[in-house]
Motif scaffolding. Structure first.
Motif, PDB file in Angstrom:
ATOM      1  N   ASP A  51     -24.203  28.127 -40.928  1.00  0.00           N
ATOM      2  CA  ASP A  51     -24.080  26.780 -41.477  1.00  0.00           C
ATOM      3  C   ASP A  51     -22.623  26.346 -41.321  1.00  0.00           C
ATOM      4  O   ASP A  51     -21.715  27.002 -41.835  1.00  0.00           O
ATOM      5  CB  ASP A  51     -24.479  26.775 -42.955  1.00  0.00           C
ATOM      6  N   VAL A  52     -22.409  25.269 -40.574  1.00  0.00           N
ATOM      7  CA  VAL A  52     -21.063  24.736 -40.365  1.00  0.00           C
ATOM      8  C   VAL A  52     -20.850  23.630 -41.394  1.00  0.00           C
ATOM      9  O   VAL A  52     -21.508  22.590 -41.348  1.00  0.00           O
ATOM     10  CB  VAL A  52     -20.885  24.202 -38.932  1.00  0.00           C
ATOM     11  N   SER A  83     -25.463  21.936 -39.574  1.00  0.00           N
ATOM     12  CA  SER A  83     -24.187  21.401 -40.034  1.00  0.00           C
ATOM     13  C   SER A  83     -24.409  20.666 -41.349  1.00  0.00           C
ATOM     14  O   SER A  83     -25.480  20.108 -41.584  1.00  0.00           O
ATOM     15  CB  SER A  83     -23.585  20.453 -38.997  1.00  0.00           C
ATOM     16  N   VAL A 121     -18.512  20.883 -43.196  1.00  0.00           N
ATOM     17  CA  VAL A 121     -17.382  20.059 -42.772  1.00  0.00           C
ATOM     18  C   VAL A 121     -16.985  19.062 -43.851  1.00  0.00           C
ATOM     19  O   VAL A 121     -17.823  18.315 -44.363  1.00  0.00           O
ATOM     20  CB  VAL A 121     -17.713  19.283 -41.476  1.00  0.00           C
ATOM     21  N   TYR A 148     -18.361  20.619 -34.270  1.00  0.00           N
ATOM     22  CA  TYR A 148     -19.708  21.186 -34.413  1.00  0.00           C
ATOM     23  C   TYR A 148     -20.434  21.208 -33.067  1.00  0.00           C
ATOM     24  O   TYR A 148     -21.100  22.201 -32.726  1.00  0.00           O
ATOM     25  CB  TYR A 148     -20.540  20.424 -35.432  1.00  0.00           C
ATOM     26  N   SER A 174     -28.073  27.251 -35.795  1.00  0.00           N
ATOM     27  CA  SER A 174     -27.029  26.681 -36.639  1.00  0.00           C
ATOM     28  C   SER A 174     -27.475  25.353 -37.245  1.00  0.00           C
ATOM     29  O   SER A 174     -28.345  24.669 -36.702  1.00  0.00           O
ATOM     30  CB  SER A 174     -25.736  26.462 -35.839  1.00  0.00           C
ATOM     31  N   LEU A 201     -20.200  13.894 -39.626  1.00  0.00           N
ATOM     32  CA  LEU A 201     -19.287  14.981 -39.967  1.00  0.00           C
ATOM     33  C   LEU A 201     -17.829  14.557 -39.818  1.00  0.00           C
ATOM     34  O   LEU A 201     -16.943  15.247 -40.305  1.00  0.00           O
ATOM     35  CB  LEU A 201     -19.546  16.194 -39.065  1.00  0.00           C
ATOM     36  N   ASP A 215     -21.901  24.607 -31.429  1.00  0.00           N
ATOM     37  CA  ASP A 215     -23.330  24.741 -31.122  1.00  0.00           C
ATOM     38  C   ASP A 215     -23.558  25.076 -29.648  1.00  0.00           C
ATOM     39  O   ASP A 215     -24.451  25.859 -29.313  1.00  0.00           O
ATOM     40  CB  ASP A 215     -24.044  23.449 -31.508  1.00  0.00           C
TER      41      ASP A 215
END
Length: 221
Positions: free
Chosen positions: A43-44, A79, A46, A65, A77, A56, A69
């Motif tokens: 999990d990104v 975001s 931001v 991101y 993944s 983001l 990815d």
């Protein structure tokens, strides 16, 4: 991708507010709606800059991101945009600090194998640093720490990426537990993070660092 001239002006105006915080400008940005993330591998998370448009953040979050990815092979993944005002209100960074910690804590409980990449730009870098226990009080759009990522979750934070970090203006940065997992990028002469900086344009330049940041983060997964 071609960007229309009106959108470019909106982008510059929104992020210009972040670069000119010390001059006392005012900018209030709408908080984006955020849906709960599924249990992906990564999990990104931001935290965008002050007034920065984009889900983001067009300067940092969106390009970073996308670059992350593209580099993931056999890894899923998602975001997440930290749900906070990203304004120059004195309460904005503290709201972001709390929202980031609440999201990561909830995701860690719901998804025991999920790891995290934390990304922050400008005020968003303060938000990320605070969530790691590094107070940004005294920096531009900074605040005391109001919440920190639980100790049990700390090893699951694979990488921390901060850009135009206002705390750098004070000669400080992320230390301790997360230091080796952190990439702290401050453009030369950036008015927000460089102690000798006076350039607003430098503060708007971080899209060009997306590849470098993604490479750093993916290598630590």
């Amino acid at each position: 991708m071609h960007v229309s001239r009106p959108r470019t002006r909106r982008l510059f105006f929104g992020v210009f507010a972040a670069a000119m915080l010390a001059a006392g400008g005012t900018m209030i940005a709408a908080t984006p709606a955020v849906a709960a993330a599924p249990c992906t591998d990564v999990d990104v998370v931001v935290a965008r800059g002050t007034g920065e448009p984009g889900r983001l953040g067009l300067i940092v979050g969106d390009p970073v991101y996308s670059a992350i990815d593209r580099r993931l092979t056999g890894t899923t993944s998602t975001s997440h945009a930290v749900d906070y005002p990203a304004s120059i209100s004195p309460t904005s960074p503290a709201q972001g600090n709390r929202a980031l910690v609440e999201h990561v804590t909830a995701q860690a409980q719901a998804c025991p194998d999920q790891r995290f990449i934390l990304v922050g730009y400008s005020q968003g870098a303060n938000v990320v640093g605070n969530a790691l226990g590094i107070s940004s009080q005294g920096a531009a759009v900074g605040s005391p720490v109001v919440a920190t990522i639980p100790a049990a979750v700390q090893p699951r934070v694979a990488a921390v990426l901060v850009f135009g970090y206002p705390l750098r203006k004070l000669g400080r940065g992320i230390t301790g537990e997360y230091a080796a997992r952190t990439l702290d990028i401050c453009a030369n002469r950036d008015v927000v993070c460089d102690p000798l900086g006076a350039s607003t344009l430098a503060h708007l330049s971080y899209s060009g660092d997306a590849t470098r940041a993604a490479t750093f983060a993916v290598a630590r997964l």
